[in-house]
Write a protein that holds these residues in place. Sequence first.
Motif, PDB file in Angstrom:
ATOM      1  N   THR A 138      -2.663  38.392  68.105  1.00 63.89           N
ATOM      2  CA  THR A 138      -3.055  38.335  69.410  1.00 63.89           C
ATOM      3  C   THR A 138      -4.542  38.088  68.815  1.00 63.89           C
ATOM      4  O   THR A 138      -5.650  38.120  70.314  1.00 63.89           O
ATOM      5  CB  THR A 138      -2.764  40.224  70.475  1.00 63.89           C
ATOM      6  N   SER A 139      -5.061  38.439  67.777  1.00 69.53           N
ATOM      7  CA  SER A 139      -6.636  37.645  67.402  1.00 69.53           C
ATOM      8  C   SER A 139      -6.547  36.170  67.873  1.00 69.53           C
ATOM      9  O   SER A 139      -5.455  35.376  68.369  1.00 69.53           O
ATOM     10  CB  SER A 139      -7.088  36.966  66.408  1.00 69.53           C
ATOM     11  N   ALA A 140      -7.977  35.315  68.168  1.00 69.63           N
ATOM     12  CA  ALA A 140      -8.708  34.900  68.756  1.00 69.63           C
ATOM     13  C   ALA A 140      -8.922  33.318  68.067  1.00 69.63           C
ATOM     14  O   ALA A 140      -9.042  34.020  66.670  1.00 69.63           O
ATOM     15  CB  ALA A 140      -9.761  34.633  69.116  1.00 69.63           C
ATOM     16  N   PHE A 141      -7.404  32.532  68.250  1.00 66.26           N
ATOM     17  CA  PHE A 141      -7.076  31.068  67.214  1.00 66.26           C
ATOM     18  C   PHE A 141      -8.014  29.546  67.401  1.00 66.26           C
ATOM     19  O   PHE A 141      -7.957  29.582  68.511  1.00 66.26           O
ATOM     20  CB  PHE A 141      -5.997  31.146  66.316  1.00 66.26           C
ATOM     21  N   ALA A 142      -7.490  29.102  66.609  1.00 63.21           N
ATOM     22  CA  ALA A 142      -8.254  27.427  67.194  1.00 63.21           C
ATOM     23  C   ALA A 142      -7.839  26.761  66.492  1.00 63.21           C
ATOM     24  O   ALA A 142      -7.438  26.932  65.251  1.00 63.21           O
ATOM     25  CB  ALA A 142      -9.567  27.048  67.527  1.00 63.21           C
ATOM     26  N   ILE A 143      -6.965  25.412  67.745  1.00 61.59           N
ATOM     27  CA  ILE A 143      -6.415  24.485  66.341  1.00 61.59           C
ATOM     28  C   ILE A 143      -7.479  22.847  66.303  1.00 61.59           C
ATOM     29  O   ILE A 143      -7.600  22.463  67.552  1.00 61.59           O
ATOM     30  CB  ILE A 143      -4.999  24.256  66.500  1.00 61.59           C
ATOM     31  N   ASP A 144      -8.004  22.936  65.145  1.00 58.99           N
ATOM     32  CA  ASP A 144      -9.333  21.401  65.993  1.00 58.99           C
ATOM     33  C   ASP A 144     -10.131  22.128  66.913  1.00 58.99           C
ATOM     34  O   ASP A 144     -10.724  20.944  67.534  1.00 58.99           O
ATOM     35  CB  ASP A 144      -8.470  20.195  65.953  1.00 58.99           C
ATOM     36  N   GLY A 145     -11.133  22.826  66.881  1.00 56.94           N
ATOM     37  CA  GLY A 145     -11.402  23.535  67.841  1.00 56.94           C
ATOM     38  C   GLY A 145     -11.077  23.978  68.960  1.00 56.94           C
ATOM     39  O   GLY A 145     -11.843  24.612  69.963  1.00 56.94           O
ATOM     40  N   GLU A 146      -9.585  23.642  69.133  1.00 59.26           N
ATOM     41  CA  GLU A 146      -9.704  24.391  71.136  1.00 59.26           C
ATOM     42  C   GLU A 146      -8.519  24.754  71.016  1.00 59.26           C
ATOM     43  O   GLU A 146      -7.633  25.676  69.810  1.00 59.26           O
ATOM     44  CB  GLU A 146      -8.529  22.932  70.836  1.00 59.26           C
ATOM     45  N   PRO A 147      -9.486  26.182  71.601  1.00 61.56           N
ATOM     46  CA  PRO A 147      -8.477  27.624  71.719  1.00 61.56           C
ATOM     47  C   PRO A 147      -7.110  27.568  71.910  1.00 61.56           C
ATOM     48  O   PRO A 147      -6.324  26.824  72.340  1.00 61.56           O
ATOM     49  CB  PRO A 147      -9.061  28.585  72.017  1.00 61.56           C
ATOM     50  N   VAL A 148      -5.975  28.777  71.297  1.00 60.71           N
ATOM     51  CA  VAL A 148      -4.861  28.653  71.446  1.00 60.71           C
ATOM     52  C   VAL A 148      -4.239  29.809  71.535  1.00 60.71           C
ATOM     53  O   VAL A 148      -5.552  31.113  70.364  1.00 60.71           O
ATOM     54  CB  VAL A 148      -4.258  27.566  70.055  1.00 60.71           C
ATOM     55  N   ARG A 149      -3.374  30.507  71.409  1.00 56.88           N
ATOM     56  CA  ARG A 149      -2.288  31.419  71.627  1.00 56.88           C
ATOM     57  C   ARG A 149      -1.934  31.670  70.780  1.00 56.88           C
ATOM     58  O   ARG A 149      -0.090  30.829  70.963  1.00 56.88           O
ATOM     59  CB  ARG A 149      -2.444  32.534  73.043  1.00 56.88           C
ATOM     60  N   LEU A 150      -1.247  32.038  69.856  1.00 60.32           N
ATOM     61  CA  LEU A 150      -0.235  32.273  69.011  1.00 60.32           C
ATOM     62  C   LEU A 150       0.408  32.413  69.222  1.00 60.32           C
ATOM     63  O   LEU A 150       0.529  33.972  69.369  1.00 60.32           O
ATOM     64  CB  LEU A 150      -0.893  32.608  67.212  1.00 60.32           C
ATOM     65  N   GLN A 151       1.660  32.613  69.054  1.00 55.63           N
ATOM     66  CA  GLN A 151       3.686  33.311  69.365  1.00 55.63           C
ATOM     67  C   GLN A 151       4.164  33.608  68.608  1.00 55.63           C
ATOM     68  O   GLN A 151       4.535  32.244  67.584  1.00 55.63           O
ATOM     69  CB  GLN A 151       3.851  33.223  71.187  1.00 55.63           C
ATOM     70  N   TYR A 152       5.256  34.341  68.441  1.00 60.38           N
ATOM     71  CA  TYR A 152       6.223  34.283  66.654  1.00 60.38           C
ATOM     72  C   TYR A 152       7.034  32.867  67.109  1.00 60.38           C
ATOM     73  O   TYR A 152       7.815  33.303  68.786  1.00 60.38           O
ATOM     74  CB  TYR A 152       7.267  35.829  67.538  1.00 60.38           C
ATOM     75  N   PRO A 153       7.387  32.039  66.248  1.00 57.56           N
ATOM     76  CA  PRO A 153       7.634  31.163  66.266  1.00 57.56           C
ATOM     77  C   PRO A 153       9.013  31.130  67.672  1.00 57.56           C
ATOM     78  O   PRO A 153      10.325  31.699  66.976  1.00 57.56           O
ATOM     79  CB  PRO A 153       8.093  30.170  64.793  1.00 57.56           C
ATOM     80  N   ARG A 154       9.352  30.335  68.157  1.00 60.19           N
ATOM     81  CA  ARG A 154      10.721  30.140  68.714  1.00 60.19           C
ATOM     82  C   ARG A 154      11.023  28.657  69.091  1.00 60.19           C
ATOM     83  O   ARG A 154      12.260  28.508  69.393  1.00 60.19           O
ATOM     84  CB  ARG A 154      10.543  30.446  70.014  1.00 60.19           C
TER      85      ARG A 154
END
Length: 281
Positions: free
Chosen positions: A69-85
Amino acid sequence: MTDFDRYGDDVLAKGWKDAGRKPPRVVDAVRDLVVEETRSGFTGAIVRVEAQTVELVDWKDRVRAFPLTSAFAIDGEPVRLQYPRAAPQGRLRSASGSFAVTDATARVALPSRIFVEGRHDAELVEKVWGHDLRIEGVAVEYLEGVDHLADVLKEFKPSPTRKVGVLVDHLVKGSKESRIAEQISRSPLGRSVLVVGHPYVDVWQSVKPGRLGMTEWPTIPRSIEWKHGICQALGWPHDEQADIARAWQRILGQVRTFADLEPAFLGRVEELIDFVTAPAA
């Protein structure tokens, strides 16, 4: 006055601070996806995902775990990670960890080159850095040993606009390889040639032993040819050269990204790529 009230009817309602904000894109936390944990600034490839946590490894081989639930980013874009589906979303990364350029063709090869000692070195570099090298226009050639490096360089004629990077196996103090590298660096050719190396007897050892289910690579007596000794120690066929070739393909098949290689090898390859692609002074 507009009809929109961003606070709603209840100023104490949950989430009123986020009213009007675009929620972050949801991304599956798939293995090898490179993300940044924005609170700490730690960036790395995903190596493990649990229901509540995700583990990242960076280019220095440091591993850290964070709540999913931490705050993550990909190439500067904020994203929310989820368990892979599902399949990974967002910009793809190449095996080296750089952004994959999917809409560009390979450049015409630069006059500069990277030389490696043998075929296995070349195949490993291609698997991890092939995308990057094609985009940069850098060709990799193998020498079949370092003994005749000086002759190869004299024929190639390095210059500030025609640089050469050389990756050498077992570049340790007092070795034959270290003496050859020192002679090159002191010669007139050395101004346009960078010779670097890793400490391993063979490039096979640059693959993390954990990828093969080992805690460490076996120690082989100097009286035994190293690759044959490794295969024998691992219980693999080793009588013929074809056995050695199959053993290497088995090892190479376990390499997916830079995270599967030792930092001592990773850093040297990156150093050579930077050297041969840097503009002439």
